[in-house]
Design a protein around this motif. Structure first.
Motif, PDB file in Angstrom:
ATOM      1  N   GLU A   1      25.447  36.018 -35.697  1.00 18.08           N
ATOM      2  CA  GLU A   1      24.641  37.233 -35.832  1.00 18.08           C
ATOM      3  C   GLU A   1      25.522  38.469 -35.992  1.00 18.08           C
ATOM      4  N   TRP A   2      26.672  38.482 -35.317  1.00 23.61           N
ATOM      5  CA  TRP A   2      27.573  39.633 -35.468  1.00 23.61           C
ATOM      6  C   TRP A   2      28.233  39.636 -36.832  1.00 23.61           C
ATOM      7  N   ALA A   3      28.576  38.462 -37.318  1.00 21.33           N
ATOM      8  CA  ALA A   3      29.184  38.375 -38.649  1.00 21.33           C
ATOM      9  C   ALA A   3      28.243  38.971 -39.690  1.00 21.33           C
TER      10      ALA A   3
ATOM     11  N   ALA B   1      33.221  42.555 -40.727  1.00 16.85           N
ATOM     12  CA  ALA B   1      33.692  43.273 -39.542  1.00 16.85           C
ATOM     13  C   ALA B   1      35.065  43.894 -39.785  1.00 16.85           C
ATOM     14  N   ASN B   2      35.954  43.139 -40.416  1.00 20.74           N
ATOM     15  CA  ASN B   2      37.287  43.672 -40.677  1.00 20.74           C
ATOM     16  C   ASN B   2      37.254  44.813 -41.686  1.00 20.74           C
ATOM     17  N   THR B   3      36.318  44.712 -42.655  1.00 15.88           N
ATOM     18  CA  THR B   3      36.165  45.817 -43.605  1.00 15.88           C
ATOM     19  C   THR B   3      35.711  47.072 -42.876  1.00 15.88           C
TER      20      THR B   3
ATOM     21  N   SER C   1      38.601  46.093 -31.381  1.00 14.91           N
ATOM     22  CA  SER C   1      38.327  45.659 -30.000  1.00 14.91           C
ATOM     23  C   SER C   1      36.900  45.973 -29.586  1.00 14.91           C
ATOM     24  N   ILE C   2      36.320  47.037 -30.156  1.00 14.76           N
ATOM     25  CA  ILE C   2      34.900  47.279 -29.886  1.00 14.76           C
ATOM     26  C   ILE C   2      34.081  46.107 -30.423  1.00 14.76           C
ATOM     27  N   GLN C   3      34.416  45.690 -31.656  1.00  9.71           N
ATOM     28  CA  GLN C   3      33.667  44.584 -32.265  1.00  9.71           C
ATOM     29  C   GLN C   3      33.785  43.316 -31.434  1.00  9.71           C
ATOM     30  N   LEU C   4      34.992  43.026 -30.970  1.00 12.40           N
ATOM     31  CA  LEU C   4      35.175  41.821 -30.168  1.00 12.40           C
ATOM     32  C   LEU C   4      34.481  41.940 -28.820  1.00 12.40           C
TER      33      LEU C   4
END
Lengths: 102, 253
Positions: free
Chosen positions: B39-41, B138-140, B185-188
């Motif tokens: 879902e996060w991806a 996410a990396n973008t 780190s917020i995303q993780l």
């Protein structure tokens, strides 16, 4: 351009110093350590997708990384040479032009 | 004798520093393939797509108005390519790499860099197994969208505060670089909140690990961006002016 050389030296120092300060360190990348960190927080998590293609060995991976850097550096070198040449040509023209009018 | 003394001194310095900076496992690069829950991806992909569309339009507009800028765009891409390929050792005893998006942000604005950063990340995900396709969104967002947005804000802010062009560029590139990894780190932390302490505990953990690693690299990225800018100011002043890099006589020192 002396200032630039100095700045570049500073970057090199920044990159080399850690090698002396942290002699025992592994200087590993991220992947394994990140995996450990995530499993520490959520031990049930498993990556649900893996890379379509992975470089078969560390050597090939470093080949591709250096290729990436080489492509970029090659273009930057070309750009720098081109603009230096262009500006030299312009300078010469301007110089000549002035010479004629005076 | 002299040599021995020198050696001992170095040992002392080394131990002091080793105590101060204890090696920690660090992870300070892109999020690996499959390491974000589905879902996060999907969420981060959805966030990144509108920016990519805007970025693509922004680039097209710049090139139509200013065809000469193509070479400069190539330079920005090449710079990001080189910098993100350089895994540099850091004080924490691990390696990370800069992002290289600060230069293009100052030249073309933050939106254009979303596309450039995306291309770099795609290359790394497909050929280097570095980052990944599911985590590309996410990396973008971290490297190609938020990083450049921070860099742009810092650049505008510091020129307004009256800092010199070089300092503004340095701060923009360095803080944009650092910001990228804060977002990572917020995303993780969002995807993996800690059982005790939730999001903030995870965030402190993730960001604490990478922040120190990234600081010297962010400084390096800032310096390298200034070096390129010095060059551009000397030989490509006309192009810089055409791209409206300088505002209200902020050029040179």
């Amino acid at each position: 351009m002396k200032k630039n050389l100095l700045l570049i030296a500073l970057v090199i120092i920044l990159a080399v110093l850690p090698l002396f300060f942290q002699k025992g360190a592994e200087f590993g990348g991220s992947d394994d350590q990140a995996e450990a960190e995530i499993t520490k927080i959520d031990s049930s998590y498993h990556p649900w997708f893996s890379n379509i293609w992975e470089p078969p060995s560390g050597e090939i991976e470093s080949l591709l990384f250096s290729l990436q850097a080489a492509i970029g550096a090659g273009f930057i070198g070309y750009f720098i040479g081109l603009s230096r040449g262009k500006s030299k040509k312009d300078d010469n023209k301007e110089g000549k032009g002035k010479h004629v009018t005076y | 004798m002299k040599n021995l003394k020198k050696y001992l001194n170095w040992k002392l310095v080394y131990f002091l520093l080793a105590i101060m900076i204890v090696p920690k496992p660090a992870f300070a690069m892109h999020i690996m393939e499959g390491f974000l829950p589905v879902e996060w991806a999907i969420f981060w992909w959805a966030v990144s797509i509108p920016f990519l569309v805007i970025g693509f339009r922004s680039i097209r507009k710049t090139i139509i108005e200013n065809p000469e800028a193509k070479m400069m765009l190539g330079l920005s891409g090449a710079f990001a390519f080189v910098l993100s390929a350089l895994k540099i050792p850091s004080v924490t005893g691990s390696c990370s790499h800069p992002t290289g998006v600060g230069l293009g942000t100052v030249l073309f604005g933050p939106m254009a860099m979303s596309v450039v950063g995306f291309i770099v990340l795609l290359f790394q995900a497909l050929l280097l197994a570095h980052g990944g396709l599911t985590t590309l969104g996410a990396n973008t967002v971290s490297m190609a969208i938020v990083g450049p947005l921070i860099a742009y804000g810092v650049y505008k802010g510091s020129t307004k505060m009256g800092l010199s062009f070089s300092w503004a560029v340095f701060l923009a590139a360095a803080l944009g670089d650092l910001g990228t990894y804060v977002v990572t780190s917020i995303q993780l932390a969002l995807a993996f909140p800690s059982d005790v302490g939730g999001f903030f505990a995870s965030f402190t953990k993730f960001s604490g690990i990478f922040a120190i690693t990234q600081i010297p690299l962010a400084i390096s990225e800032g310096i390298l961006t200034v070096v390129i800018m010095n060059f551009l100011q000397k030989y490509n002043l006309a192009e810089l002016k055409a791209l409206k890099v300088f505002k209200k006589g902020a050029e040179q020192q």
